[in-house]
Design an enzyme around this catalytic site. Structure first.
Site, PDB file in Angstrom:
ATOM      1  N   GLY A 211       0.831  -1.205   0.000  1.00 41.22           N
ATOM      2  CA  GLY A 211       0.000   0.000   0.000  1.00 41.22           C
ATOM      3  C   GLY A 211       0.854   1.238   0.000  1.00 41.22           C
ATOM      4  O   GLY A 211       2.050   1.174  -0.302  1.00 41.22           O
ATOM      5  N   ASN A 212       0.270   2.358   0.304  1.00 41.29           N
ATOM      6  CA  ASN A 212       1.052   3.604   0.389  1.00 41.29           C
ATOM      7  C   ASN A 212       0.460   4.493   1.475  1.00 41.29           C
ATOM      8  O   ASN A 212      -0.562   4.165   2.067  1.00 41.29           O
ATOM      9  CB  ASN A 212       1.097   4.298  -0.979  1.00 41.29           C
ATOM     10  CG  ASN A 212      -0.283   4.654  -1.476  1.00 41.29           C
ATOM     11  OD1 ASN A 212      -0.950   5.509  -0.913  1.00 41.29           O
ATOM     12  ND2 ASN A 212      -0.733   3.948  -2.518  1.00 41.29           N
ATOM     13  N   ALA A 213       1.130   5.612   1.701  1.00 38.13           N
ATOM     14  CA  ALA A 213       0.810   6.434   2.878  1.00 38.13           C
ATOM     15  C   ALA A 213      -0.288   7.468   2.636  1.00 38.13           C
ATOM     16  O   ALA A 213      -0.540   8.302   3.501  1.00 38.13           O
ATOM     17  CB  ALA A 213       2.088   7.145   3.343  1.00 38.13           C
TER      18      ALA A 213
END
Ligand code: CTP
Length: 403
Positions: A211-213
């Site tokens: 995923g990412n932030a």
């Protein structure tokens, strides 16, 4: 002439609000002061009346025939609360209506600017941090307090910013291209805006994912701003870390493939599409149905394949007259940032690209942002500060396309 309500809550910095009042009145605005009962212990009603040249409203029950607790908020072009104490922020965040100022905040349909001032411990207290986050999520613009000498011997963040700086922000919100003006124009009435927000997740197994932030704050700020300007809004929400405000259609998604399908469906009758989400670019070739177990000391290799480029797909199937806006997250600055962005805009084929430098994790999850808005002919606009204000700059650029 703009109508400004200046709310003053009970802190020693109330005396500095006198300077702010002068600047706003000299700027040609009609300023109505609404002090709280505690503010009046620091600066009296006569001072506010003399400096504003207008009656001062101090409680809900005086002049009840004019229903001031509703009228003042409804008629205002801008509400500024300076100083906003920890108590005022708390009451505003929880929707209390126990005095005139909090009633005004609940009835205002214009932009609200809060200017906190308090001791450093109070500003950094998790309760205050949470209250400020809640207010921002609802579209309130919150200025950062200055750092420096506080009342007594202590110093740190918590000082009321200088009246000149507050007046400059207030004036920029009220100006011809300000947020207050945009909201009054309702220039998105009759348009459907579909915006993606957050970050997608590609699962390796039921508990782990790539995923990412991305928090979704920027996409939600755009959704909110578009609602305030009259649009019907659909938010395609990928794993948001903040709640979606009311009055928009929400389509929750997990993966990039789900996001692509939801955006394609929403875009069928959308006039404006904004891809603010950060979709994961890679997905595992195969995901396990059960939790992957460690195998002794062995590492793990995962084969990944690229996901679909949602934005490029939306551009390919674009309907006549549809405006499509992309974002670019880059870890570069200056000319190099622009060069990467120009190439991305050409590659994606969208009408506008909102470019931000995400180096060092800044931007993700933050309340503020700095963007450059790029069109095929070059830079169209730039925006900086509270994401709620940046969102309006992006909508202004969209409106500018049809002018
Ligand atoms: N985007 C998309 N689908 C993807 C990846 C990105 O629609 N699979 C969109 C994003 O929502 C954004 C724009 O494309 O509006 C640019 O995203 P960004 O992450 O900056 O670039 P990428 O296309 O992923 O390219 P790179 O990672 O090589 O910079």
């Amino acid at each position: 002439m703009s109508r400004v309500v200046l709310g003053v809550s009970g802190g020693i910095a109330a005396y500095k609000a006198c300077g702010l009042l002068r600047l706003l009145a000299e700027g040609g605005h009609e300023v109505t002061v609404v002090p709280t009962a505690h503010a009046l212990r620091f600066v009296g009603e006569v001072t506010w009346a003399a400096l504003s040249g207008r009656p001062v409203h101090t409680d809900v029950f005086t002049g009840a025939q004019d229903v001031p607790h509703v009228r003042l908020g409804r008629e205002a072009d801008l509400v500024v609360v300076a100083p906003a104490t920890a108590d005022l922020l708390s009451r505003a965040a929880t929707g209390r209506a126990d005095d005139l100022l909090t009633n005004v905040l609940l009835t205002a349909t214009c932009p609200v600017l809060m200017v906190p001032a308090m001791h450093t411990e109070m500003w950094l207290h998790p309760a205050t941090v949470a209250n400020v986050a809640t207010l921002r999520e609802r579209g309130v613009i919150v200025m950062h307090p200055d750092s420096g000498r506080l009342t007594g011997a202590d110093s740190g963040p918590g000082r009321l910013p200088e009246p000149d700086d507050i007046a400059a922000v207030a004036t920029s919100l009220l100006g011809d291209d300000g947020v207050a003006t945009a909201m009054r124009r309702r220039d998105f009435a009759g348009r459907h805006l579909a915006v993606s927000a957050g970050g997608t997740r590609e699962h390796l197994d039921p508990v782990r994912f790539i995923g990412n932030a991305s928090s979704g704050k920027m996409g939600l700020a755009i959704a909110r701003a578009a609602r305030l300007r009259g649009a019907r809004v659909t938010v395609v929400a990928a794993n948001l870390s903040v709640p979606v405000g009311g009055d928009v259609d929400v389509v929750p998604v997990g993966s990039t493939a789900e996001l692509a399908a939801a955006m394609a469906a929403a875009s069928a009758d959308a006039d404006v599409i904004v891809m603010a989400a950060a979709p994961a670019d890679f997905t595992p070739v195969s995901a396990s149905d059960t939790k992957l177990k460690k195998d002794g000391d062995a590492g793990l290799s995962v084969e990944l394949t690229q996901t679909t480029d949602v934005l490029a797909g939306l551009v390919r199937s674009r309907r006549e007259g549809q405006v499509i806006v992309g974002f670019a997250a880059e870890t570069a600055e200056g000319e190099q940032l622009l060069e990467l962005a120009r190439a991305k805009l050409a590659r994606k084929g969208c009408d506008l690209l909102v470019v931000n430098d995400v180096s060092g994790g800044k931007v993700f999850g933050a309340a503020e942002n700095r963007v450059t808005i790029l069109g095929p002919a070059g830079i169209v606009a730039s925006g900086q500060g509270d994401k709620n204000v940046v969102a309006h700059r992006i909508l202004d650029a969209i409106v500018g396309l049809s002018n």
